[in-house]
Design a protein around this motif. Structure first.
Motif, PDB file in Angstrom:
ATOM      1  N   UNK A  35      27.076  44.024  49.526  1.00  0.00           N
ATOM      2  CA  UNK A  35      28.463  43.651  49.247  1.00  0.00           C
ATOM      3  C   UNK A  35      29.336  44.888  49.338  1.00  0.00           C
ATOM      4  N   UNK A  36      30.128  44.981  50.388  1.00  0.00           N
ATOM      5  CA  UNK A  36      30.950  46.169  50.635  1.00  0.00           C
ATOM      6  C   UNK A  36      32.412  45.985  50.268  1.00  0.00           C
ATOM      7  N   UNK A  37      32.846  44.745  50.055  1.00  0.00           N
ATOM      8  CA  UNK A  37      34.285  44.481  50.050  1.00  0.00           C
ATOM      9  C   UNK A  37      34.836  44.143  48.673  1.00  0.00           C
ATOM     10  N   UNK A  38      35.994  44.701  48.399  1.00  0.00           N
ATOM     11  CA  UNK A  38      36.880  44.240  47.338  1.00  0.00           C
ATOM     12  C   UNK A  38      38.248  44.077  47.994  1.00  0.00           C
ATOM     13  N   UNK A  39      39.190  43.487  47.277  1.00  0.00           N
ATOM     14  CA  UNK A  39      40.519  43.353  47.876  1.00  0.00           C
ATOM     15  C   UNK A  39      41.120  44.728  48.151  1.00  0.00           C
ATOM     16  N   UNK A  40      40.844  45.691  47.270  1.00  0.00           N
ATOM     17  CA  UNK A  40      41.292  47.055  47.513  1.00  0.00           C
ATOM     18  C   UNK A  40      40.659  47.610  48.786  1.00  0.00           C
ATOM     19  N   UNK A  80      21.911  41.323  55.296  1.00  0.00           N
ATOM     20  CA  UNK A  80      23.178  40.591  55.308  1.00  0.00           C
ATOM     21  C   UNK A  80      24.243  41.485  54.707  1.00  0.00           C
ATOM     22  N   UNK A  81      25.364  41.650  55.385  1.00  0.00           N
ATOM     23  CA  UNK A  81      26.404  42.542  54.868  1.00  0.00           C
ATOM     24  C   UNK A  81      27.791  42.056  55.276  1.00  0.00           C
ATOM     25  N   UNK A  82      28.746  42.209  54.368  1.00  0.00           N
ATOM     26  CA  UNK A  82      30.145  41.928  54.703  1.00  0.00           C
ATOM     27  C   UNK A  82      30.896  43.207  55.052  1.00  0.00           C
ATOM     28  N   UNK A  83      30.145  44.231  55.471  1.00  0.00           N
ATOM     29  CA  UNK A  83      30.754  45.516  55.820  1.00  0.00           C
ATOM     30  C   UNK A  83      31.643  45.419  57.050  1.00  0.00           C
ATOM     31  N   UNK A  84      31.645  44.268  57.730  1.00  0.00           N
ATOM     32  CA  UNK A  84      32.536  44.101  58.873  1.00  0.00           C
ATOM     33  C   UNK A  84      33.991  44.234  58.518  1.00  0.00           C
ATOM     34  N   UNK A  85      34.319  43.932  57.265  1.00  0.00           N
ATOM     35  CA  UNK A  85      35.686  44.150  56.779  1.00  0.00           C
ATOM     36  C   UNK A  85      36.740  43.542  57.684  1.00  0.00           C
ATOM     37  N   UNK A  86      37.632  44.395  58.189  1.00  0.00           N
ATOM     38  CA  UNK A  86      38.728  43.945  59.036  1.00  0.00           C
ATOM     39  C   UNK A  86      38.328  43.880  60.511  1.00  0.00           C
ATOM     40  N   UNK A  87      37.115  44.323  60.831  1.00  0.00           N
ATOM     41  CA  UNK A  87      36.698  44.370  62.232  1.00  0.00           C
ATOM     42  C   UNK A  87      35.205  44.099  62.345  1.00  0.00           C
ATOM     43  N   UNK A 172      29.472  40.227  58.484  1.00  0.00           N
ATOM     44  CA  UNK A 172      30.611  39.333  58.287  1.00  0.00           C
ATOM     45  C   UNK A 172      31.847  40.144  57.908  1.00  0.00           C
ATOM     46  N   UNK A 173      32.965  39.446  57.916  1.00  0.00           N
ATOM     47  CA  UNK A 173      34.180  39.979  57.328  1.00  0.00           C
ATOM     48  C   UNK A 173      34.265  39.506  55.891  1.00  0.00           C
ATOM     49  N   UNK A 174      35.413  38.914  55.529  1.00  0.00           N
ATOM     50  CA  UNK A 174      35.660  38.557  54.138  1.00  0.00           C
ATOM     51  C   UNK A 174      35.024  37.213  53.788  1.00  0.00           C
ATOM     52  N   UNK A 175      33.774  37.242  53.362  1.00  0.00           N
ATOM     53  CA  UNK A 175      33.204  36.083  52.702  1.00  0.00           C
ATOM     54  C   UNK A 175      33.011  36.461  51.236  1.00  0.00           C
ATOM     55  N   UNK A 176      32.811  35.473  50.396  1.00  0.00           N
ATOM     56  CA  UNK A 176      32.649  35.782  48.978  1.00  0.00           C
ATOM     57  C   UNK A 176      31.370  36.575  48.766  1.00  0.00           C
ATOM     58  N   UNK A 177      31.397  37.442  47.772  1.00  0.00           N
ATOM     59  CA  UNK A 177      30.252  38.305  47.492  1.00  0.00           C
ATOM     60  C   UNK A 177      28.986  37.477  47.262  1.00  0.00           C
ATOM     61  N   UNK A 178      29.112  36.452  46.440  1.00  0.00           N
ATOM     62  CA  UNK A 178      27.934  35.672  46.060  1.00  0.00           C
ATOM     63  C   UNK A 178      27.398  34.828  47.210  1.00  0.00           C
ATOM     64  N   UNK A 210      25.634  40.990  42.886  1.00  0.00           N
ATOM     65  CA  UNK A 210      26.641  41.548  43.789  1.00  0.00           C
ATOM     66  C   UNK A 210      27.138  42.938  43.392  1.00  0.00           C
ATOM     67  N   UNK A 211      26.996  43.305  42.145  1.00  0.00           N
ATOM     68  CA  UNK A 211      27.511  44.604  41.682  1.00  0.00           C
ATOM     69  C   UNK A 211      26.421  45.640  41.546  1.00  0.00           C
TER      70      UNK A 211
END
Length: 455
Positions: A35-40, A80-87, A172-178, A210-211
């Protein structure tokens, strides 16, 4: 009854890779979820993308893949990672590049796209879809022209599809952490997408994982001193999940930290607004009947989650240009350290008025006194050895933001005594405001795509 083991690899952009390596080596897991993403984080990655259109993903994915792709090849672990972020497409290419450098062949790398909805906002409004702020009802008109990104929170569905297509690594980009943690359960156990109680257990497991180290003794508000010596080698959580959804939370044997009812309970309540209705794209989770049971050393059994039908909407988070930050940090020593810092604050504010510097917001925090507790801080009973003050302003222009820093150096000789620790003329920083709204899920999900490439 069939079981699988899932490991947590990361809790935020920049988290340590060392526990994930230990889990890959000795954790006997089939999946590692990052889990790489927060709104910040989205705001940070958007600034990266503004500087370089090929960026915008979490750059530590390079380190992650270089360290862990050999285990994917050797042990069949899926990442599995959402590190794709904005790209996410750019992140997929980075994974492919590193796999090529490592000489790994036959690796299937999937990317989930479609969470980026910036280009659809105008069409949605023309269709009569409200983009009003979900918390205070503000009309989007006040921010529309300044929006620079918009991403919808996706659920586990497209990640499950990527697993069905044989992906070894899913970006992935912005999917929920869980959802990252739920997807392997749906895929491995064949859970129906309306089996609400099992989905609820899966989302609960993901929430606890996730944390990263926060469930295994990190950031623990209880007897943290008793585990301090082990935190340098902390292990991230591992979940042993049964087909019926019951799971045991543990960690890789021999790693530091602690998994106990108390450490798990703290993470259970983290970022939960309504325990009876924790909203996710996959299920609405009811935590009120959850049971945590000691199941041995560093083992906690988790049962009792209940679920109801998933919402008909998805959350969209947007970032909009919101001015510039100017800031300065400097300190004063004993005696009268706090009084000196407060005097410096008054001097700077008076000079702002004299120079007609009109800022949208001016804030002062005193490090060592109230920078964490804010208005709840009490006047110290004893003299503080030293106090640093951080002054920050928000304004519409970069030039005005920079003027704050130029007011501070003269205080070295023309202000309260014993000034020190001035950090120099800090560069202004562009600010992004955050805007969240709810939209019908169908208009987002119809554009979601899963693409798999093979090295």
């Amino acid at each position: 009854m069939k079981k699988i083991r899932i490991g947590a690899g990361q809790g935020f952009y920049g988290d340590s890779i060392l526990p994930a390596i230990e889990t890959a080596k000795r954790g006997n897991v089939q999946y590692l979820c990052f889990d790489s993403l927060a709104e910040l984080t989205l705001a940070i990655l958007q600034k990266d993308r503004q500087r370089d259109r090929t960026k915008g993903y979490a750059r530590d994915i390079s380190v992650t893949m270089r360290e862990l792709l050999p285990f994917v090849k050797e042990k069949g672990i899926k990442i599995l990672t959402n590190a794709g972020g904005m790209n996410p497409l750019g992140a997929q290419q980075e994974v492919m590049r590193i796999a090529g450098e490592l000489g790994i062949e036959g690796l299937k790398v999937a990317v989930v796209s479609g969470d980026d909805v910036l280009d659809q906002l105008q069409a949605w409004e023309l269709q009569g879809i409200s983009l009003a702020h979900m918390e205070d009802g503000r009309d989007i008109e006040s921010a529309r022209s300044r929006i620079v990104f918009a991403n919808a929170y996706l659920g586990a569905g497209p990640v499950v599809e990527a697993l069905r297509q044989g992906a070894d690594v899913i970006v992935t980009g912005r999917i929920t952490d869980s959802a990252l943690f739920l997807a392997p359960l749906i895929y491995e156990f064949g859970w129906e997408l309306e089996d609400w109680n099992r989905l609820a257990q899966g989302i609960l497991m993901g929430h606890l994982m996730e944390c990263s180290g926060q469930a295994t003794g990190g950031n623990f508000s209880g007897d943290w001193q008793s585990i301090e010596e082990d935190l340098d080698s902390i292990g991230f959580p591992v979940a042993e999940v049964r087909e019926d959804g019951e799971f045991v939370l543990t960690k890789t044997e021999g790693t530091g930290g602690l998994v106990s009812v108390d450490t798990v309970k703290e993470q259970l309540l983290y970022e939960i607004h309504d325990p009876s209705a924790y909203m996710t794209p996959d299920v609405v989770l009811d935590l009120t009947g959850v049971q945590l049971q000691d199941a041995g050393v560093n083992r906690v059994r988790v049962t009792g989650a209940r679920g109801t039908k998933r919402p008909g909407t998805l959350k969209v988070v947007m970032g909009y240009a919101d001015g510039w930050l100017g800031q300065a940090i400097w300190g004063y020593s004993w005696p009268d350290a706090l009084a000196k810092a407060k005097a410096a604050d008054r001097i700077i504010r008076n000079q702002m008025k004299r120079m007609n510097l009109q800022y949208d917001e001016v804030r002062t925090d005193y490090l060592g006194y109230n920078s964490l507790h804010g208005p709840l801080a009490k006047e110290p009973a004893e003299e503080l050895n030293e106090v640093y003050l951080r002054m920050a302003v928000r304004t519409g222009s970069k030039e005005d933001a920079a003027r704050l820093g130029r007011l501070v150096p003269p205080l070295m000789l023309s202000g309260p005594p014993a000034m020190g620790g001035f950090l120099g003329m800090m560069k202004p920083r562009e600010l992004l405001g955050m805007w969240s709204c709810l939209v019908p899920r169908s208009i987002v999900e119809s554009s979601v795509q899963v693409n798999v490439l093979e090295v």
